[in-house]
Design an enzyme around this catalytic site. Structure first.
Site: not given
Ligand code: NAD
Length: 336
Positions: A126, A173, A207, A231
């Site tokens: 972002y 991740k 995930d 988010d």
């Protein structure tokens, strides 16, 4: 009771509808308040302010330090930079805190959900650093700094400690983004080991984390993650407890705090008086706790818990037919 000065940003779409309802509920609780209205979003441009985030609005939040904000619209794939991202970066509102809990009277697939998402709010993807390398090839930079990763980790552990929560799980991740998510993990681990060993800590690849969330969200407690993941996971978690109409949020910095729901401006239902104001009302309750008006916060919370449990004045998203104002009226009646 001391009089509070609070900046009120109605925003776009359903924003004005839910902010009016929330303002009525806060005032009915007995809050002594002077509202300073400030504009942001498409509505600021429509009203001739010349910018989606007018300097006056940023200045007002800097001056009064507390704001209650409705959602604002951001164009997809073109146009101006998100007002929310700008506001969070300009005011250094580095921690987004979003409690997600099951509510009596709101039927979902799960019971007993009680989680808090702590989202880093100032960097990651972002940061808005995007480049066209050659036509047809673009890049988007994910920024992670030790300072921001440490700051959000320390905030999350302090929050968990003060709120008597048991465990922090970092969603990441770092198997793919070894440097950026790797740094986030290093900072979180360090804060855990050196400052908050009292809180249990674990790490889950995002995930698998999403699968765990939908399998049994009651097993998760406080979730800590970088900006984009926070988010996405916020909306996922909203879906576990009844949708975006029931999940509040706050954006906290060292010098200011802006309280707003997780949901957006919902253009599909704007202007129809059917939006659920509860998420913003709950954000208002978080704001009351922040400004040490705990008794008023409890009064409103008890009232909405009772309206929900009764199930007679629910808005359409929760299976009822009440309008935005009718829900607020029912809540206000409970406080009398
Ligand atoms: P959204 O959250 O506005 O809406 C998603 C779905 O949830 C829609 O079907 C909507 O009707 C429903 N919904 C949302 N809030 C509701 C409420 N209070 N009561 C009942 N139903 C509700 O997400 P979107 O459609 O993806 O985004 C619309 C706009 O909002 C975009 O411009 C986006 O950038 C912006 N947005 C702003 C914020 C913010 O200001 N904090 C947050 C998210 C999205």
């Amino acid at each position: 009771m001391a009089k509070h000065t609070i900046v009120l940003i109605p925003g776009d779409g359903i924003g004005p509808e839910v902010t009016v309802a929330t303002r009525r509920v806060l005032e009915a609780s007995g809050l002594s308040v002077e509202w300073v209205e400030a504009l942001a979003g498409a509505s600021a441009v429509e009203k001739g302010m010349g910018d989606v985030l007018p300097a006056e609005t940023v200045k007002a939040v800097q001056q009064y330090k507390i704001a209650l904000k409705g959602p604002v619209t951001t164009p997809v794939g073109k146009g101006f930079k998100s007002v929310n991202v700008q506001l969070r970066q300009k005011l250094n509102l580095y921690a987004a805190v979003r409690p997600v809990r099951s509510l009596a009277g709101v039927k979902t697939r799960y019971e007993g959900v009680d989680m808090v998402i702590v989202r880093e709010n100032t960097e990651g993807l972002y940061s808005g650093i995007e480049n066209e390398i050659v036509p047809g090839v673009v890049t988007s930079l994910k920024v992670a700094s030790e300072k921001a990763c440490t700051r959000i980790s320390r905030y999350a552990f302090r929050y968990a400690t003060r709120r008597h929560r048991q465990k922090i799980t970092v969603f990441h991740k770092a198997n793919i983004m070894k440097l950026s998510d790797g740094l986030f993990l290093d900072c979180a681990r360090k804060i855990h080991e050196e400052e908050y060993p009292n809180i249990q800590y674990d790490e889950v690849i995002i995930d698998a984390g999403c699968m765990k969330l939908v399998q049994d969200p009651t097993k998760l407690d406080t979730l800590l993650m970088e900006n984009l993941y926070g988010d996405l996971v916020s909306d996922l978690c909203a879906g576990l407890v009844g949708g975006l109409g029931v999940v509040p949020g706050s954006n906290i910095g060292d010098d200011a705090a802006v309280f707003e729901a997780v949901h957006g401006s919902a253009p599909d239902i704007a202007g129809k008086s059917i939006a659920n104001p509860l998420a913003l009302i709950m954000s208002g309750v978080m704001m009351l706790n922040h400004i040490h008006e705990e008794a008023l916060a409890t009064k409103i919370k008890t009232a909405y818990d009772s309206v929900l449990a009764e199930g007679k004045s629910l808005t359409r998203d929760l299976g009822g037919s009440a309008s935005t104002d009718q829900f607020a009226d029912a809540l206000i009646a409970k406080m009398k």
